[in-house]
Design a protein around this motif. Structure first.
Motif, PDB file in Angstrom:
ATOM      1  N   HIS A   2      45.876  34.198  46.072  1.00  0.00           N
ATOM      2  CA  HIS A   2      44.947  33.938  44.969  1.00  0.00           C
ATOM      3  C   HIS A   2      43.895  35.046  44.979  1.00  0.00           C
ATOM      4  O   HIS A   2      43.203  35.253  45.973  1.00  0.00           O
ATOM      5  N   THR A   3      43.783  35.778  43.887  1.00  0.00           N
ATOM      6  CA  THR A   3      42.848  36.902  43.810  1.00  0.00           C
ATOM      7  C   THR A   3      41.511  36.454  43.235  1.00  0.00           C
ATOM      8  O   THR A   3      41.459  35.869  42.145  1.00  0.00           O
ATOM      9  N   VAL A   4      40.444  36.731  43.973  1.00  0.00           N
ATOM     10  CA  VAL A   4      39.085  36.428  43.530  1.00  0.00           C
ATOM     11  C   VAL A   4      38.375  37.739  43.232  1.00  0.00           C
ATOM     12  O   VAL A   4      38.239  38.601  44.115  1.00  0.00           O
ATOM     13  N   ALA A   5      37.938  37.912  42.001  1.00  0.00           N
ATOM     14  CA  ALA A   5      37.177  39.104  41.620  1.00  0.00           C
ATOM     15  C   ALA A   5      35.702  38.730  41.531  1.00  0.00           C
ATOM     16  O   ALA A   5      35.333  37.809  40.806  1.00  0.00           O
ATOM     17  N   VAL A   6      34.867  39.432  42.287  1.00  0.00           N
ATOM     18  CA  VAL A   6      33.430  39.199  42.274  1.00  0.00           C
ATOM     19  C   VAL A   6      32.799  40.341  41.483  1.00  0.00           C
ATOM     20  O   VAL A   6      32.899  41.508  41.880  1.00  0.00           O
ATOM     21  N   ASP A  61      38.920  46.432  35.126  1.00  0.00           N
ATOM     22  CA  ASP A  61      40.347  46.130  35.104  1.00  0.00           C
ATOM     23  C   ASP A  61      40.702  45.039  36.110  1.00  0.00           C
ATOM     24  O   ASP A  61      41.696  44.322  35.938  1.00  0.00           O
ATOM     25  N   ALA A  62      39.886  44.905  37.158  1.00  0.00           N
ATOM     26  CA  ALA A  62      40.157  43.892  38.182  1.00  0.00           C
ATOM     27  C   ALA A  62      40.038  42.482  37.610  1.00  0.00           C
ATOM     28  O   ALA A  62      40.660  41.545  38.140  1.00  0.00           O
ATOM     29  N   LEU A  63      39.256  42.304  36.553  1.00  0.00           N
ATOM     30  CA  LEU A  63      39.098  40.973  35.972  1.00  0.00           C
ATOM     31  C   LEU A  63      40.408  40.479  35.365  1.00  0.00           C
ATOM     32  O   LEU A  63      40.715  39.286  35.417  1.00  0.00           O
ATOM     33  N   ALA A  64      41.176  41.384  34.801  1.00  0.00           N
ATOM     34  CA  ALA A  64      42.440  40.995  34.177  1.00  0.00           C
ATOM     35  C   ALA A  64      43.485  40.596  35.213  1.00  0.00           C
ATOM     36  O   ALA A  64      44.452  39.899  34.890  1.00  0.00           O
ATOM     37  N   GLU A  65      43.296  41.028  36.461  1.00  0.00           N
ATOM     38  CA  GLU A  65      44.262  40.739  37.525  1.00  0.00           C
ATOM     39  C   GLU A  65      43.850  39.547  38.381  1.00  0.00           C
ATOM     40  O   GLU A  65      44.596  39.140  39.278  1.00  0.00           O
ATOM     41  N   ALA A  66      42.673  38.969  38.105  1.00  0.00           N
ATOM     42  CA  ALA A  66      42.126  37.918  38.971  1.00  0.00           C
ATOM     43  C   ALA A  66      42.603  36.534  38.565  1.00  0.00           C
ATOM     44  O   ALA A  66      42.890  36.267  37.392  1.00  0.00           O
ATOM     45  N   ASP A  67      42.700  35.660  39.561  1.00  0.00           N
ATOM     46  CA  ASP A  67      42.939  34.246  39.314  1.00  0.00           C
ATOM     47  C   ASP A  67      41.623  33.500  39.155  1.00  0.00           C
ATOM     48  O   ASP A  67      41.533  32.509  38.440  1.00  0.00           O
ATOM     49  N   ALA A  90      38.582  37.789  27.495  1.00  0.00           N
ATOM     50  CA  ALA A  90      40.027  38.021  27.607  1.00  0.00           C
ATOM     51  C   ALA A  90      40.599  37.311  28.830  1.00  0.00           C
ATOM     52  O   ALA A  90      41.679  36.709  28.765  1.00  0.00           O
ATOM     53  N   ALA A  91      39.874  37.355  29.944  1.00  0.00           N
ATOM     54  CA  ALA A  91      40.331  36.681  31.158  1.00  0.00           C
ATOM     55  C   ALA A  91      40.390  35.176  30.943  1.00  0.00           C
ATOM     56  O   ALA A  91      41.346  34.505  31.362  1.00  0.00           O
ATOM     57  N   ALA A  92      39.369  34.630  30.276  1.00  0.00           N
ATOM     58  CA  ALA A  92      39.350  33.190  30.008  1.00  0.00           C
ATOM     59  C   ALA A  92      40.512  32.791  29.110  1.00  0.00           C
ATOM     60  O   ALA A  92      41.151  31.752  29.319  1.00  0.00           O
ATOM     61  N   ALA A  93      40.807  33.607  28.114  1.00  0.00           N
ATOM     62  CA  ALA A  93      41.922  33.306  27.214  1.00  0.00           C
ATOM     63  C   ALA A  93      43.248  33.293  27.964  1.00  0.00           C
ATOM     64  O   ALA A  93      44.181  32.579  27.575  1.00  0.00           O
ATOM     65  N   ALA A  94      43.325  34.058  29.045  1.00  0.00           N
ATOM     66  CA  ALA A  94      44.544  34.103  29.853  1.00  0.00           C
ATOM     67  C   ALA A  94      44.591  32.975  30.875  1.00  0.00           C
ATOM     68  O   ALA A  94      45.558  32.868  31.640  1.00  0.00           O
TER      69      ALA A  94
END
Length: 313
Positions: A2-6, A61-67, A90-94
């Motif tokens: 699980h990827t966490v982006a801070v 770009d890390a936000l698009a790859e985060a869980d 965009a991340a929320a929509a995904a």
């Protein structure tokens, strides 16, 4: 994993930034595996963190790859850059989960994703959040609010509460308890109540007049108690008891008792395999139906769903 982006933005609060990094990085599953990878990212090559300058290793770009994305608080309430807001939307929509610590709620609020939802932030900034974003139901009294995909928390140590809650959601009580020990943080508060419980009113200060009464109610919540019983134990008239409860807890004695019963039921659902009907009786509800109705109103889900989500796997 699980990827966490801070996400670190200018004037990021170092404590808020470090909390999810430390908690998630040190978390381990029972077999020793690490369930999370943590990535620090920013919108600019360098970030002003007050006492030091941070160079985030990743960009937006890390936000698009985060869980999960964590938005730490900022020392000043500054406008969020448009590219950051677009990346968060965009991340929320995904379907990415987004959590905030302290004034990080302002960043998420600017996206519009919190409109129509209940949220919290540091009590000192709650008025400003409500004024700037009237579409959000701001609750300044709770440690954090879990809306499913979007979570917000109060300042400082509440960030730890939130991270432990997320671990508990993802991997159950045992993994969260181990993470709590590594953080030298109790998973449960005094009185045996779990850290993730969201209170509808601030806890009564230690040394207050009602503290012994509240402790007694916690210990005897399974009994059939009337407001007259509580007043007699407190040595007060019913009228005085009601007034003191309103002043010091923001609610009535019986409403406080019902919430205490639900908190005890949450603990039993996590820690035991007792049937739901038995737990209803153990915590003082007259019928399983009344227990289920009250539990859903307070917790937002059914007892069975809660047990499935939070029991150690």
């Amino acid at each position: 994993m699980h990827t966490v982006a801070v996400l670190a933005l200018d004037r990021v609060i170092p404590f808020d930034l470090a909390t999810p990094i430390e908690v998630f990085t040190r978390t381990r599953l029972p077999d020793g595996r690490a369930p999370y990878r943590v990535r620090v990212c920013g919108a600019t090559p360098t970030v002003d963190a007050g006492a030091f300058t941070l160079t985030p290793p990743r960009g937006l770009d890390a936000l698009a790859e985060a869980d999960t994305i964590v938005l730490p608080g900022r020392a000043e309430i500054l406008p969020t850059p448009d590219d950051v807001l677009e990346a968060l939307r965009a991340a929320a929509a995904a379907g990415t989960r987004i959590a905030t610590i302290c004034t990080g709620a302002f960043t998420l609020a600017e996206t519009g994703l919190l409109d129509g939802l209940r949220a919290t932030t540091h009590w000192g900034a709650a008025g400003a959040l409500a004024a700037r974003h009237p579409g959000i139901d701001v609750d300044p009294d709770v440690l954090y609010v879990d809306n499913g995909q979007f979570l917000t928390s109060a300042g400082a140590a509440a960030g730890l509460d939130l991270c432990l809650h997320l671990i508990r959601r993802d991997h159950g009580s045992a993994v969260a308890a181990d993470a709590a020990r590594l953080s030298v943080m109790p998973l449960e508060r005094e009185g045996g109540q779990a850290q993730f419980i969201v209170h509808d009113q601030p806890p009564t200060p230690r040394g207050s007049e009602l503290e012994p009464v509240l402790r007694w109610l916690e210990e005897h919540c399974a009994r059939e108690l009337t407001v007259e019983d509580i007043a007699a134990h407190a040595g007060m008239s019913v009228r005085t008891l009601n007034r003191r409860f309103r002043e010091q807890t923001g609610t009535t004695p019986l409403q406080w008792l019902l919430r205490a019963r639900v908190r005890t039921a949450q603990h039993l659902l996590e820690a035991t395999g007792h049937p739901v009907d038995r737990i209803a009786a153990q915590v003082g509800f007259g019928s399983p139906t009344a227990f289920r109705d009250r539990f859903r109103r307070v917790v937002g889900t059914t007892p069975q769903s809660y047990r499935h989500s939070f029991t150690s796997r």
